[in-house]
Design an enzyme around this catalytic site. Structure first.
Site, PDB file in Angstrom:
ATOM      1  CG  HIS A  16      -2.111   1.550   1.445  1.00 34.81           C
ATOM      2  ND1 HIS A  16      -3.174   1.285   1.619  1.00 34.81           N
ATOM      3  CD2 HIS A  16      -1.532   1.819   0.972  1.00 34.81           C
ATOM      4  CE1 HIS A  16      -3.774   2.242   1.405  1.00 34.81           C
ATOM      5  NE2 HIS A  16      -2.957   3.098   1.150  1.00 34.81           N
ATOM      6  CG  ASN A  20       2.226  11.802  -7.285  1.00 28.17           C
ATOM      7  OD1 ASN A  20       2.330  12.485  -8.459  1.00 28.17           O
ATOM      8  ND2 ASN A  20       1.650  11.118  -8.365  1.00 28.17           N
ATOM      9  CB  SER A 104       0.611   6.214  -9.257  1.00 24.89           C
ATOM     10  OG  SER A 104       0.551   7.558 -10.027  1.00 24.89           O
ATOM     11  CB  THR A 105      -4.521   8.114  -9.039  1.00 28.05           C
ATOM     12  OG1 THR A 105      -4.616   8.465  -7.848  1.00 28.05           O
ATOM     13  CG2 THR A 105      -5.983   8.748  -9.444  1.00 28.05           C
ATOM     14  NE  ARG A 107      -1.920  14.477 -12.197  1.00 34.81           N
ATOM     15  CZ  ARG A 107      -0.329  13.688 -11.701  1.00 34.81           C
ATOM     16  NH1 ARG A 107      -0.220  12.979 -11.342  1.00 34.81           N
ATOM     17  NH2 ARG A 107       1.008  14.650 -12.391  1.00 34.81           N
ATOM     18  CD  GLU A 205      -8.159   6.580   3.853  1.00 32.39           C
ATOM     19  OE1 GLU A 205      -6.926   7.520   4.544  1.00 32.39           O
ATOM     20  OE2 GLU A 205      -8.919   6.458   3.413  1.00 32.39           O
TER      21      GLU A 205
HETATM   22  P1  IMP Z   1      -1.600   9.151  -6.930  1.00 31.86           P
HETATM   23  O1  IMP Z   1      -2.439   8.322  -7.051  1.00 31.86           O
HETATM   24  O2  IMP Z   1       0.140   8.870  -7.018  1.00 31.86           O
HETATM   25  O3  IMP Z   1      -1.398  10.720  -7.556  1.00 31.86           O
HETATM   26  O4  IMP Z   1      -0.629   9.751  -4.938  1.00 31.86           O
HETATM   27  C1  IMP Z   1      -1.630  10.676  -3.986  1.00 31.86           C
HETATM   28  C2  IMP Z   1      -3.071  10.114  -4.540  1.00 31.86           C
HETATM   29  O5  IMP Z   1      -3.566   8.985  -3.359  1.00 31.86           O
HETATM   30  C3  IMP Z   1      -4.054  11.569  -3.781  1.00 31.86           C
HETATM   31  O6  IMP Z   1      -4.693  12.093  -4.575  1.00 31.86           O
HETATM   32  C4  IMP Z   1      -5.368  10.347  -2.701  1.00 31.86           C
HETATM   33  O7  IMP Z   1      -5.861  10.388  -3.621  1.00 31.86           O
HETATM   34  C5  IMP Z   1      -4.525   9.110  -2.874  1.00 31.86           C
HETATM   35  N1  IMP Z   1      -4.182   9.019  -0.918  1.00 31.86           N
HETATM   36  C6  IMP Z   1      -3.054   9.355  -0.344  1.00 31.86           C
HETATM   37  N2  IMP Z   1      -3.133   9.038   0.568  1.00 31.86           N
HETATM   38  C7  IMP Z   1      -3.906   8.498   0.827  1.00 31.86           C
HETATM   39  C8  IMP Z   1      -5.196   8.132   2.066  1.00 31.86           C
HETATM   40  O8  IMP Z   1      -4.493   7.952   3.244  1.00 31.86           O
HETATM   41  N3  IMP Z   1      -6.304   7.898   1.652  1.00 31.86           N
HETATM   42  C9  IMP Z   1      -7.027   7.967   0.627  1.00 31.86           C
HETATM   43  N4  IMP Z   1      -6.197   8.241  -0.390  1.00 31.86           N
HETATM   44  C10 IMP Z   1      -4.908   8.405  -0.142  1.00 31.86           C
HETATM   45 ZN    ZN Z   2      -4.012   5.280   0.921  1.00 34.50          ZN
END
Ligand code: IMP
Ligand code: ZN
Length: 346
Positions: A16, A20, A104-105, A107, A205
């Protein structure tokens, strides 16, 4: 052997970690320089300090989600996204991590499409032949996104899973837990599941027992956090019993929960409840850059807070092999852990 050294040497699995949220300060500086060289960033470092959330920080959970904008500004080109991925994998490897499912999301940015975002991470993972860490990608859906956007992300996850089945292994739901409804994301998640992707959900959460029950009934392969499930932490008996019965593994993120104030301190973390109830657990970092931690540090905090001795820590890491999404890697990782356990006579 000292606990710190042991936790670093122990082969560990990270299940997990948000890309980013995992960027270290040095990675962020490297990305900033890279953008500046191309005339795309200012060179002030002040904003980097805003990225870290320590214990006792006054920001609330909603504020915490703002900090991801800083990383997102830095990973907006293919070049910086690739560098961010490679540096993050290297840092996990240096910390003794032998397997990672990075999430990762995807985008769209002014410099790349959603498809290029996924392709860039996949290609970086394929090109890590100089590293021993095994890396896979879990595609994230942000729960703030529209149903249409979630559908688009699921379609890409399905497409890339078909193209790179050993790399793109799962799909997950994350983002601000106070926004959006799980129900709206069931159709895209179901399509992804039917296409062979494994599922993990950020679950409990914040206090939302109804949603926790819906999520557990969906039978994801894993859940993240699971803070508000036990009645002692705002959950309800029905949800807790469902979790114990279903034996769905929980990705535990100790420092993340403390720093976002989901948990008041390490001592009252729900690790104990889960561990004592024999619910499968995996220690993870969540956002090692944002929360200034590492996977070995999370193992050390777990040992110190809950009195988990080294042989039990090693078995925690061994049991994580059972819950990875890249099933064909399981035996190899287990052999690695068993070797370590035998060699150290644990
Ligand atoms: P990315 O998906 O690589 O851009 O990583 C950052 C994204 O992960 C954030 O914009 C959130 O959508 C998600 N994220 C990171 N930490 C948490 C958390 O503790 N709870 C829920 N979503 C999280
Ligand atoms: Zn998380």
């Amino acid at each position: 052997m000292g606990l710190h050294k042991f936790c670093r040497e122990l082969p560990k699995l990270e299940l997990h970690a948000h890309l980013n949220g995992s960027l270290s300060r040095s990675t962020m500086l490297q990305l900033q320089r890279c953008l500046a060289d191309n005339g795309m960033a200012d060179t002030s470092n002040a904003f980097l300090d805003e990225f870290q959330i320590g214990a006792g920080d006054t920001r609330n959970l909603a504020d915490c989600f703002q900090v991801f904008n800083i990383a997102h500004a830095l990973t907006s080109t293919k070049e910086t996204l690739a560098k961010a991925t490679a540096s993050t994998l290297k840092e996990f490897e240096d910390d003794g991590c032998c397997y990672i499912e990075l999430r990762s999301t995807p985008r769209q940015t002014p410099h790349m499409t959603i498809s290029e975002y996924i392709e860039t991470i996949v290609q970086t993972m394929l090109n890590t032949t100089d590293m021993s860490i095994i890396s896979c990608l879990i595609v994230s859906i942000n729960r703030s996104s529209s149903q249409r956007d979630a559908d688009i992300i699921a379609d890409y996850a399905i497409e890339y899973h078909a193209k790179y089945p050993d790399i793109v292994v799962g799909i997950e739901l994350s983002g601000n837990p106070a926004i959006g409804n799980f129900k709206d994301f069931v159709p895209p998640l179901t399509r992804a599941r039917n296409a062979g992707l494994k599922i993990t959900l950020h679950c409990g959460e914040i206090c939302n027992p109804q949603e926790v029950i819906e999520m557990l009934n969906f039978k994801p392969e894993r859940i993240g956090h699971g803070v508000c499930i036990h009645p002692r932490f705002g959950g309800i008996d029905a949800a807790w019993e469902l979790l114990c019965k279903s034996q769905i593994p929980v990705e535990i993120c100790l420092t993340s929960n403390v720093n976002t104030k989901s948990t008041p301190d390490y001592n009252c973390h729900h690790f104990n409840e889960l561990y004592n109830a024999n619910v499968p657990i995996v220690l993870c970092t969540d956002d090692k850059g944002v929360f200034a931690t590492s996977l070995s540090q999370e193992y050390q905090i777990c040992a110190e807070t809950f009195g988990i001795e080294q042989s039990k820590l090693a078995r925690l890491s061994l049991s994580a092999c059972n819950y990875i999404f890249a099933v064909e890697k399981r035996k190899m990782l287990m052999d690695k852990l068993l070797n370590f356990i035998n060699k150290k006579e644990l």
